[in-house]
Each structure stands twice: as structure tokens, then as C-alpha cells.
Design a protein around this motif. Structure first.
Motif, PDB file in Angstrom:
ATOM      1  N   ASP A  52       2.971  -5.584   6.365  1.00 51.84           N
ATOM      2  CA  ASP A  52       2.401  -4.390   5.744  1.00 51.84           C
ATOM      3  C   ASP A  52       3.021  -4.180   4.371  1.00 51.84           C
ATOM      4  OD1 ASP A  52       0.864  -3.395   8.097  1.00 51.84           O
ATOM      5  OD2 ASP A  52       2.863  -3.209   8.967  1.00 51.84           O
ATOM      6  N   VAL A  53       2.292  -3.487   3.518  1.00 52.84           N
ATOM      7  CA  VAL A  53       2.851  -3.041   2.245  1.00 52.84           C
ATOM      8  C   VAL A  53       3.613  -1.736   2.516  1.00 52.84           C
ATOM      9  CG1 VAL A  53       2.376  -2.310  -0.107  1.00 52.84           C
ATOM     10  CG2 VAL A  53       0.984  -4.107   0.950  1.00 52.84           C
ATOM     11  N   PRO A  84      12.315   4.083   7.955  1.00 55.13           N
ATOM     12  CA  PRO A  84      13.102   5.267   7.602  1.00 55.13           C
ATOM     13  C   PRO A  84      12.209   6.362   7.026  1.00 55.13           C
ATOM     14  CG  PRO A  84      13.371   3.566   5.930  1.00 55.13           C
ATOM     15  CD  PRO A  84      12.566   2.948   7.046  1.00 55.13           C
ATOM     16  N   SER A  85      12.721   7.555   7.017  1.00 59.44           N
ATOM     17  CA  SER A  85      11.962   8.650   6.410  1.00 59.44           C
ATOM     18  C   SER A  85      11.792   8.376   4.920  1.00 59.44           C
ATOM     19  CB  SER A  85      12.689   9.982   6.621  1.00 59.44           C
ATOM     20  OG  SER A  85      13.972   9.943   6.034  1.00 59.44           O
ATOM     21  N   GLY A  86      10.668   8.814   4.386  1.00 56.38           N
ATOM     22  CA  GLY A  86      10.433   8.636   2.962  1.00 56.38           C
ATOM     23  C   GLY A  86       9.654   7.400   2.600  1.00 56.38           C
ATOM     24  N   VAL A  87       9.216   6.608   3.609  1.00 57.06           N
ATOM     25  CA  VAL A  87       8.408   5.430   3.317  1.00 57.06           C
ATOM     26  C   VAL A  87       7.178   5.430   4.219  1.00 57.06           C
ATOM     27  CG1 VAL A  87      10.444   4.098   2.665  1.00 57.06           C
ATOM     28  CG2 VAL A  87       9.515   3.871   4.963  1.00 57.06           C
ATOM     29  N   THR A  88       6.135   4.728   3.773  1.00 56.27           N
ATOM     30  CA  THR A  88       4.885   4.625   4.516  1.00 56.27           C
ATOM     31  C   THR A  88       4.425   3.177   4.532  1.00 56.27           C
ATOM     32  OG1 THR A  88       4.213   6.862   3.857  1.00 56.27           O
ATOM     33  CG2 THR A  88       2.474   5.388   4.620  1.00 56.27           C
ATOM     34  N   ALA A  89       3.925   2.725   5.683  1.00 61.71           N
ATOM     35  CA  ALA A  89       3.349   1.388   5.800  1.00 61.71           C
ATOM     36  C   ALA A  89       1.842   1.482   5.619  1.00 61.71           C
ATOM     37  CB  ALA A  89       3.677   0.786   7.153  1.00 61.71           C
ATOM     38  N   VAL A  90       1.292   0.667   4.709  1.00 55.05           N
ATOM     39  CA  VAL A  90      -0.145   0.652   4.439  1.00 55.05           C
ATOM     40  C   VAL A  90      -0.669  -0.761   4.711  1.00 55.05           C
ATOM     41  CG1 VAL A  90      -1.949   1.162   2.760  1.00 55.05           C
ATOM     42  CG2 VAL A  90       0.240   2.386   2.644  1.00 55.05           C
ATOM     43  N   ALA A 120      14.108   5.003  -1.782  1.00 58.50           N
ATOM     44  CA  ALA A 120      14.669   5.630  -2.982  1.00 58.50           C
ATOM     45  C   ALA A 120      13.654   5.702  -4.117  1.00 58.50           C
ATOM     46  CB  ALA A 120      15.908   4.864  -3.448  1.00 58.50           C
ATOM     47  N   GLY A 121      12.428   5.221  -3.897  1.00 62.90           N
ATOM     48  CA  GLY A 121      11.381   5.297  -4.904  1.00 62.90           C
ATOM     49  C   GLY A 121      11.464   4.241  -5.979  1.00 62.90           C
ATOM     50  N   LEU A 122      12.129   3.110  -5.686  1.00 67.34           N
ATOM     51  CA  LEU A 122      12.385   2.107  -6.722  1.00 67.34           C
ATOM     52  C   LEU A 122      11.356   0.989  -6.764  1.00 67.34           C
ATOM     53  CD1 LEU A 122      16.253   1.894  -6.244  1.00 67.34           C
ATOM     54  CD2 LEU A 122      14.993   3.120  -8.021  1.00 67.34           C
ATOM     55  N   GLY A 123      10.366   1.019  -5.913  1.00 71.23           N
ATOM     56  CA  GLY A 123       9.341  -0.010  -5.903  1.00 71.23           C
ATOM     57  C   GLY A 123       8.657  -0.064  -4.563  1.00 71.23           C
ATOM     58  N   ILE A 124       7.798  -1.091  -4.378  1.00 72.28           N
ATOM     59  CA  ILE A 124       7.122  -1.297  -3.115  1.00 72.28           C
ATOM     60  C   ILE A 124       7.488  -2.686  -2.592  1.00 72.28           C
ATOM     61  CG2 ILE A 124       5.235   0.192  -3.883  1.00 72.28           C
ATOM     62  CD1 ILE A 124       3.466  -2.294  -4.081  1.00 72.28           C
ATOM     63  N   ALA A 125       7.224  -2.946  -1.318  1.00 74.91           N
ATOM     64  CA  ALA A 125       7.613  -4.219  -0.721  1.00 74.91           C
ATOM     65  C   ALA A 125       6.569  -4.635   0.305  1.00 74.91           C
ATOM     66  CB  ALA A 125       8.983  -4.109  -0.055  1.00 74.91           C
ATOM     67  N   LEU A 126       6.511  -5.929   0.560  1.00 74.54           N
ATOM     68  CA  LEU A 126       5.681  -6.474   1.628  1.00 74.54           C
ATOM     69  C   LEU A 126       6.628  -6.953   2.717  1.00 74.54           C
ATOM     70  CD1 LEU A 126       2.705  -7.274   2.403  1.00 74.54           C
ATOM     71  CD2 LEU A 126       3.324  -9.578   1.662  1.00 74.54           C
ATOM     72  N   ALA A 136      -6.168   1.477   3.448  1.00 78.71           N
ATOM     73  CA  ALA A 136      -5.947   0.035   3.347  1.00 78.71           C
ATOM     74  C   ALA A 136      -5.947  -0.356   1.875  1.00 78.71           C
ATOM     75  CB  ALA A 136      -7.013  -0.744   4.114  1.00 78.71           C
ATOM     76  N   LEU A 137      -5.302  -1.493   1.600  1.00 77.64           N
ATOM     77  CA  LEU A 137      -5.210  -2.012   0.238  1.00 77.64           C
ATOM     78  C   LEU A 137      -5.817  -3.403   0.179  1.00 77.64           C
ATOM     79  CD1 LEU A 137      -1.468  -1.055  -0.436  1.00 77.64           C
ATOM     80  CD2 LEU A 137      -3.494   0.234  -1.142  1.00 77.64           C
ATOM     81  N   VAL A 138      -6.180  -3.820  -1.023  1.00 75.04           N
ATOM     82  CA  VAL A 138      -6.634  -5.185  -1.271  1.00 75.04           C
ATOM     83  C   VAL A 138      -5.732  -5.783  -2.342  1.00 75.04           C
ATOM     84  CG1 VAL A 138      -9.016  -4.694  -0.610  1.00 75.04           C
ATOM     85  CG2 VAL A 138      -8.307  -4.412  -3.011  1.00 75.04           C
ATOM     86  N   PRO A 139      -5.690  -7.117  -2.472  1.00 76.58           N
ATOM     87  CA  PRO A 139      -4.767  -7.739  -3.426  1.00 76.58           C
ATOM     88  C   PRO A 139      -4.857  -7.200  -4.847  1.00 76.58           C
ATOM     89  CG  PRO A 139      -5.631  -9.399  -1.954  1.00 76.58           C
ATOM     90  CD  PRO A 139      -6.359  -8.130  -1.636  1.00 76.58           C
ATOM     91  N   MET A 140      -6.038  -6.827  -5.318  1.00 78.95           N
ATOM     92  CA  MET A 140      -6.164  -6.349  -6.693  1.00 78.95           C
ATOM     93  C   MET A 140      -5.520  -4.978  -6.895  1.00 78.95           C
ATOM     94  SD  MET A 140      -7.343  -8.750  -8.444  1.00 78.95           S
ATOM     95  CE  MET A 140      -7.461  -7.794  -9.958  1.00 78.95           C
TER      96      MET A 140
END
Length: 299
Positions: free
Chosen positions: A172-173, A255-261, A239-245, A186-190
Motif C-alpha cells: 500500500d501507499v 501508527p497514528s498519523g498515517v493512512t494506507a491507500v 512526521a509528515g516528511l514524505g510518502i512510502a510504499l 485508490a491511487l494510480v501510478p500517475m
């Protein structure tokens, strides 16, 4: 007569590149490995290791001797496999290499069950990246590897190796809760190229997959933080420093403060177990693979 355990120590140094790494792989202290090789040098009246900076390198004589050692270890493995097969019960030492999230999520339960149901198996696990673990099995340094690959970066099975699919691991993103992408179903690559990314360091399969996937959209990825541990990546996202896969295997509660999309198409890692053809009939391997498949399907 050359001592097999000392030849095994020399072979481990040649495979792993250092005395300390060989000791870790074999379950001994670096001092024990050094002493074994020193005795082997006295037996052969030959210098086998030379100091180079803070490490050691094999001499030409040692390189030739390790080739013979490898052949002997193959014969010993064949004999041990036949004896174990005749007994019909898993037994003996079993060395396993597993990538980090499998080591965290799959292996603890499997190793505990193996110890409980087959106490004569001495299973030992080392955390190692997939592109290294498969090679270590091929070289005879470990018995079994738990590895993974991605659809755009397949992991081959070298000659003399067998493998079985354990299952799949979806990804997940992961975004900060207040991020604009957090509200999407949901998200797409673009949607992804212009984001600030948190990912694993170069050289890992996950890093290579992410870079290749983002470049396929026609954009160069902005990799702002590169750390190996997924838990650290989650902390940086929180901490709001970016996104990750991030894969689901071994991820644990978010953890609190993040969401899986969800990303479509869903990125999938395929999970495998690898072992040498010569050890395919060994009960300790077949039983461990069975337990791994059951654990992966239950997850």
C-alpha cells in the motif's frame, strides 16, 4: 587428513567475505573461526588468509582449497540427506536466510513450531536480502532461503536450485493523515511521480522496484529519505516528511498519523523458498517448507 569443520570455516570465509560474517553464518565466534583456519594452515603448511586493511583476503592456495572444500561439502550433504531420509524424521542443523519482514512475520512462528514438533532439528536463521540469500544457498553457505521478488524484477532460480511459491504480499501507499492523497479511495501510478518519497536504500529489491515503477511514468523519483527498516519509514511518514510504499508482511499496526491507500494495480511481492536440488529429499527442509507455506497462507 584435512579436518572437514576447518574446511567448512574456510569455505564460509570465502562465501561471506570476512571472518566475522562467516562466524555469524555458522553460529560460532570469530575467534573460533580464526583458530580453525590457523589449524588448517598448520595442517596444510600453507598461508590461507592474508591481512588487508581491517579485513582478510584468501590467498591463491586458499582459493584452490575452497573449491575442493565445496566438493566435499556437497558429498557430505548428500550423505546426510540420505541418512536423514532413511530415518524419515527431520533432524540436524538447518540454516535459513530470510529477508527482514519475513524474519519478523513468518519465521518466528515457523521456528517455534519446528522446535516444538521436531526438537532434533537445530534451526538457525540469518536476516539477509533476497538477491544475496539465493546465492548463499547455491554456494552451500545456507540450506534454505526465504526470498521475494516483484513482477517487474523477477528473481531467477539458479541451476541446481529448487523453489516453491509460498504466497503473495500486497503493498500500500502510506501517506500522512493530512496529506491530499489520504482522502482518495485508490491511487494510480500517475498520482505518484511528484511526491517526496521515503524508501529503502539503493541495492535492495524494493528500492529498485520503486525507482523503475516511477520512471515508467516518465518522471525521475524524488527520494528524500532512504532507510532500510519499514518501521523507520512509517515514523518518517507520520512526521509528515514524505510518502512510502510498504508491504503488508511484517508491517504491523499502522501508527497514528498515517493512512494506507490502495494503489491500482496493486503492487505484489511473490514469496519463495529456495533450496539445493541435492537436499530436496531432506525431511528437515520439506517440513520447514510445509510450515512456511502454511504460515504464509494463514497470513
Amino acid at each position: 587428513m584435512l579436518d572437514l569443520s576447518r574446511l567448512r570455516a574456510l569455505h564460509a570465509v570465502s562465501v561471506h567475505g570476512s571472518v566475522s560474517a562467516a562466524a555469524l553464518a555458522l553460529g560460532y565466534t570469530p575467534s573460533a573461526i580464526s583458530q580453525a583456519i590457523a589449524k588448517l594452515e598448520r595442517e596444510t603448511r600453507t598461508t590461507l588468509l592474508e591481512r588487508r586493511g581491517r579485513g582478510v583476503v584468501l590467498t591463491d592456495a586458499a582459493v584452490h582449497l575452497t573449491r575442493t572444500a565445496r566438493e566435499l561439502l556437497v558429498l557430505v550433504e548428500r550423505a546426510e540427506t540420505e541418512l536423514e531420509e532413511r530415518r524419515g524424521l527431520p533432524t540436524g542443523r538447518l540454516t535459513i536466510g530470510a529477508f527482514p519482514t519475513a524474519a519478523r512475520d513468518l519465521l518466528p512462528g515457523v521456528l517455534a513450531r519446528l522446535a516444538r514438533e521436531h526438537p532434533t532439528v537445530d534451526a538457525r536463521m540469518t536476516e539477509v536480502d533476497p538477491h544475496l540469500s539465493v546465492g548463499l544457498v547455491a554456494q552451500g553457505a545456507i540450506d534454505l532461503a526465504v526470498a521475494h521478488d516483484w513482477d517487474i524484477s523477477p528473481l531467477p532460480a539458479p541451476d541446481g536450485m529448487e523453489r516453491v511459491t509460498l504466497g503473495e504480499d500486497r503493498c500500500d501507499v502510506i501517506v500522512p493523515a493530512g496529506h491530499p492523497l489520504a482522502e482518495r479511495d485508490a491511487l494510480v501510478p500517475m498520482d505518484l511521480p511528484h511526491q517526496r518519497w521515503i524508501c529503502q536504500p539503493p541495492g535492495s529489491i524494493c528500492h529498485d522496484w520503486l525507482v523503475r515503477s516511477l520512471r515508467a511514468t516518465g518522471h525521475e523519483p524524488d527520494l528524500v529519505h532512504q532507510v532500510a527498516e519499514y518501521q523507520t519509514q512509517l515514523a518518517l511518514v507520520a512526521a509528515g516528511l514524505g510518502i512510502a510504499l510498504i508491504p503488508r508482511l511484517g508491517r504491523g499496526p499502522l501508527p497514528s498519523g498515517v493512512t494506507a491507500v490502495r494503489l491500482e494495480p496493486v503492487p505484489v511481492r511473490r514469496l519463495y523458498a529456495y533450496w539445493r536440488v541435492g537436499a530436496a529429499r531432506r525431511p528437515a527442509i520439506t517440513e520447514t517448507v510445509r510450515l512456511l507455506r502454511a504460515a504464509a497462507s494463514a497470513g
